[in-house]
Design a protein around this motif. Structure first.
Motif, short mmCIF file in Angstrom:
data_model
loop_
_atom_site.label_atom_id
_atom_site.label_comp_id
_atom_site.label_asym_id
_atom_site.label_seq_id
_atom_site.Cartn_x
_atom_site.Cartn_y
_atom_site.Cartn_z
N ALA A 30 0.71 -1.21 0.02
CA ALA A 30 -0.04 -0.01 -0.10
C ALA A 30 0.99 1.06 -0.16
CB ALA A 30 -1.01 -0.04 1.22
N LEU A 31 0.33 2.09 -0.80
CA LEU A 31 1.03 3.48 -0.79
C LEU A 31 0.21 4.54 -0.32
CD1 LEU A 31 3.63 4.42 -2.31
CD2 LEU A 31 2.41 4.99 -4.20
N LEU A 32 0.68 5.25 0.80
CA LEU A 32 -0.12 6.34 1.48
C LEU A 32 0.31 7.60 1.26
CD1 LEU A 32 -2.89 6.89 3.37
CD2 LEU A 32 -1.40 6.49 5.44
N GLN A 33 -0.59 8.35 0.50
CA GLN A 33 0.06 9.81 0.51
C GLN A 33 -0.55 10.64 1.71
OE1 GLN A 33 -1.51 12.65 -2.44
NE2 GLN A 33 0.57 13.19 -2.80
N LEU A 34 0.43 11.23 2.40
CA LEU A 34 0.04 11.92 3.73
C LEU A 34 0.35 13.51 3.47
CD1 LEU A 34 0.66 10.65 7.27
CD2 LEU A 34 0.71 12.94 6.80
N LEU A 35 -0.63 14.23 3.59
CA LEU A 35 -0.58 15.63 3.38
C LEU A 35 -1.36 16.47 4.53
CD1 LEU A 35 -1.33 16.03 -0.35
CD2 LEU A 35 0.83 15.96 0.78
N ASP A 36 -0.62 17.90 4.70
CA ASP A 36 -1.36 18.56 5.79
C ASP A 36 -2.44 19.25 5.10
OD1 ASP A 36 -0.45 20.50 8.26
OD2 ASP A 36 -1.40 21.80 6.78
N PRO A 37 -3.49 19.60 5.71
CA PRO A 37 -4.87 20.20 4.83
C PRO A 37 -4.35 21.64 4.32
CG PRO A 37 -5.22 19.57 7.30
CD PRO A 37 -3.79 19.48 7.05
N VAL A 38 -3.43 22.26 4.70
CA VAL A 38 -3.00 23.47 3.86
C VAL A 38 -2.35 22.83 2.46
CG1 VAL A 38 -1.43 25.14 3.42
CG2 VAL A 38 -2.34 24.95 5.72
N GLU A 39 -1.71 21.97 2.30
CA GLU A 39 -1.43 21.40 1.08
C GLU A 39 -2.57 20.79 0.31
OE1 GLU A 39 3.15 19.69 2.08
OE2 GLU A 39 1.45 18.45 2.89
N GLU A 40 -3.70 20.21 1.17
CA GLU A 40 -4.67 19.97 0.12
C GLU A 40 -5.68 21.00 -0.19
OE1 GLU A 40 -6.06 16.77 -0.02
OE2 GLU A 40 -5.01 15.61 1.34
N THR A 41 -5.85 22.12 0.49
CA THR A 41 -6.63 23.21 -0.12
C THR A 41 -5.86 24.52 -0.70
OG1 THR A 41 -6.83 24.29 2.33
CG2 THR A 41 -8.15 22.19 1.64
N PHE A 42 -4.80 24.62 -0.45
CA PHE A 42 -4.16 25.83 -1.09
C PHE A 42 -4.89 26.99 -0.39
CE2 PHE A 42 -2.08 29.06 -3.68
CZ PHE A 42 -0.83 28.72 -3.63
N ARG A 94 -1.81 12.79 -7.88
CA ARG A 94 -2.29 11.63 -7.42
C ARG A 94 -2.78 10.46 -8.21
NH1 ARG A 94 -6.03 14.68 -2.35
NH2 ARG A 94 -4.12 14.31 -0.75
N ASP A 95 -3.26 11.11 -9.43
CA ASP A 95 -3.47 10.30 -10.54
C ASP A 95 -2.17 9.37 -10.98
OD1 ASP A 95 -6.23 10.78 -10.55
OD2 ASP A 95 -5.81 12.37 -12.19
N GLU A 96 -1.29 9.94 -10.95
CA GLU A 96 0.08 9.26 -11.26
C GLU A 96 0.59 8.17 -10.32
OE1 GLU A 96 4.55 10.70 -12.61
OE2 GLU A 96 3.48 12.13 -11.90
N LEU A 97 0.46 8.66 -8.89
CA LEU A 97 0.64 7.76 -7.90
C LEU A 97 -0.40 6.73 -7.98
CD1 LEU A 97 1.34 10.18 -4.84
CD2 LEU A 97 2.92 8.76 -6.00
N ALA A 98 -1.52 6.78 -8.10
CA ALA A 98 -2.39 5.72 -8.20
C ALA A 98 -2.12 4.82 -9.35
CB ALA A 98 -3.89 6.34 -8.43
N LEU A 99 -1.70 5.26 -10.52
CA LEU A 99 -1.27 4.16 -11.58
C LEU A 99 -0.20 3.73 -11.26
CD1 LEU A 99 -1.93 3.53 -14.45
CD2 LEU A 99 -0.63 5.94 -15.20
N LEU A 100 0.93 4.20 -10.67
CA LEU A 100 1.98 3.70 -10.27
C LEU A 100 1.67 2.44 -9.31
CD1 LEU A 100 4.72 6.35 -9.58
CD2 LEU A 100 4.64 4.67 -11.11
N ALA A 101 1.00 2.64 -8.39
CA ALA A 101 0.43 1.70 -7.23
C ALA A 101 0.00 0.69 -7.98
CB ALA A 101 -0.30 2.27 -6.39
N ALA A 102 -1.18 0.79 -8.75
CA ALA A 102 -1.90 -0.11 -9.56
C ALA A 102 -1.01 -1.07 -10.52
CB ALA A 102 -2.97 0.25 -10.37
N SER A 103 -0.04 -0.20 -11.13
CA SER A 103 1.13 -1.22 -11.96
C SER A 103 1.56 -2.30 -11.36
CB SER A 103 1.79 -0.23 -12.73
OG SER A 103 2.75 0.46 -11.80
N ALA A 104 2.17 -2.06 -9.94
CA ALA A 104 2.69 -2.94 -9.02
C ALA A 104 1.67 -3.92 -8.27
CB ALA A 104 3.56 -2.24 -8.09
N GLY A 105 0.53 -3.70 -8.44
CA GLY A 105 -0.36 -4.44 -7.75
C GLY A 105 -0.78 -3.95 -6.39
#
Length: 296
Positions: free
Chosen positions: A212-224, A260-271
């Protein structure tokens, strides 16, 4: 991207030698009781149970009924189920056996940042999540390690996991952490260059390591939420000033969505599975997601 005036964690720099190693070890030890307590509380708030292997064996959870065959001991026959038909049935339980997992929280400089003193730094939240996950897995009889450290079972291993989490400073674990059929959890903000992550996931896929790949961000990074004149400072020291930060919001959010789309694709490509979490939310949901993502 960091707003001016925001705090940023300082990365420890070692000079080598026994004295420097002792100082780093002592500094790490100072945070051990606090990390253990936070992780124990978080782990106690959820009870997802042990991982099953989805095949017959010894365990507590019912898996399936099967028709009895010659040689099955009479003690295995489920007489209540068998009474409803003309055949005898055996009640099988799901096999639960020790498995090995590798956990890693990124030590990238940006992980030491928080957009609000009332919120934990991303690195601190990641460490608590990783240790709480380790506690759940160890209680289920599984083996856990940090990076290339040996994956071992038992309550004693929990303190070793905590020490290794506090000592880890690299952005990603080395390929030595990967073993065939191991499960792997990587926690980070993954806002920088993804070349190393691509290589690691490719190696994991070749070894049939699921994770599993978990992207962890601060709310400031989520909303700008910035507006007006703002000076931004990257962890690398690069600076950018703008007189109208609000005008950058749409472009920033689009780039975040693309990443995030790129990360999701990378994760899916590795199962693997990909998830997100922000430090303004309760950690229990992220912990349950991580535990479920590692289930066979």
């Amino acid at each position: 991207m960091r707003g001016a005036g925001s705090s940023r964690g300082l990365a420890a720099t070692g000079t080598g030698g026994a004295a420097a190693l002792r100082l780093r070890a002592e500094a790490a030890a100072l945070g051990l009781p606090e990390l253990m307590l936070a992780a124990e509380r978080l782990a106690a708030s959820v009870d997802p149970g042990a991982h099953g292997l989805r095949r017959a064996g010894t365990g507590e959870d019912f898996w399936q009924y099967r028709a009895a065959v010659p040689g099955d001991p009479a003690g295995l026959i489920d007489w209540r189920r068998s009474a409803r038909s003309d055949a005898a049935f055996v009640r099988e339980r799901e096999l639960q056996a020790p498995q090995a997992a590798v956990l890693w929280v990124s030590g990238a400089p940006g992980m030491g940042w928080s957009g609000d003193p009332a919120r934990p730094a991303k690195r601190d939240r990641g460490r608590v999540l990783a240790l709480a996950l380790a506690l759940l897995m160890l209680r289920g009889g599984e083996r856990v390690g940090i990076g290339a450290s040996p994956a071992r079972p038992g309550r004693v291993q929990a303190e070793a996991v905590a020490r290794d989490l506090l000592a880890a400073t690299d952005e990603l674990p080395g390929e030595a952490a990967l073993r065939p059929h191991r499960r792997v959890v990587l926690v980070g903000d993954f806002l920088g260059d993804l070349t190393g992550l691509r290589g690691l996931l490719g190696q994991a896929a070749a070894l049939n390591c699921r994770g599993a790949l978990l992207q962890l961000l601060d709310p400031v990074e989520e909303t700008f939420p910035f507006a007006g004149a703002v000076r931004f400072r990257a962890p690398s020291g690069e600076r950018h000033a703008t007189g109208n930060a609000a005008a950058l919001r749409d472009a920033y959010l689009a780039r975040l969505a693309a990443r995030r789309d790129e990360l999701a694709l990378l994760a899916a490509s590795a199962g693997w599975q990909f998830g997100t979490h922000d430090t303004g939310a309760a950690p229990s949901a992220a912990l349950l997601w991580l535990h479920g993502a590692l289930s066979p």
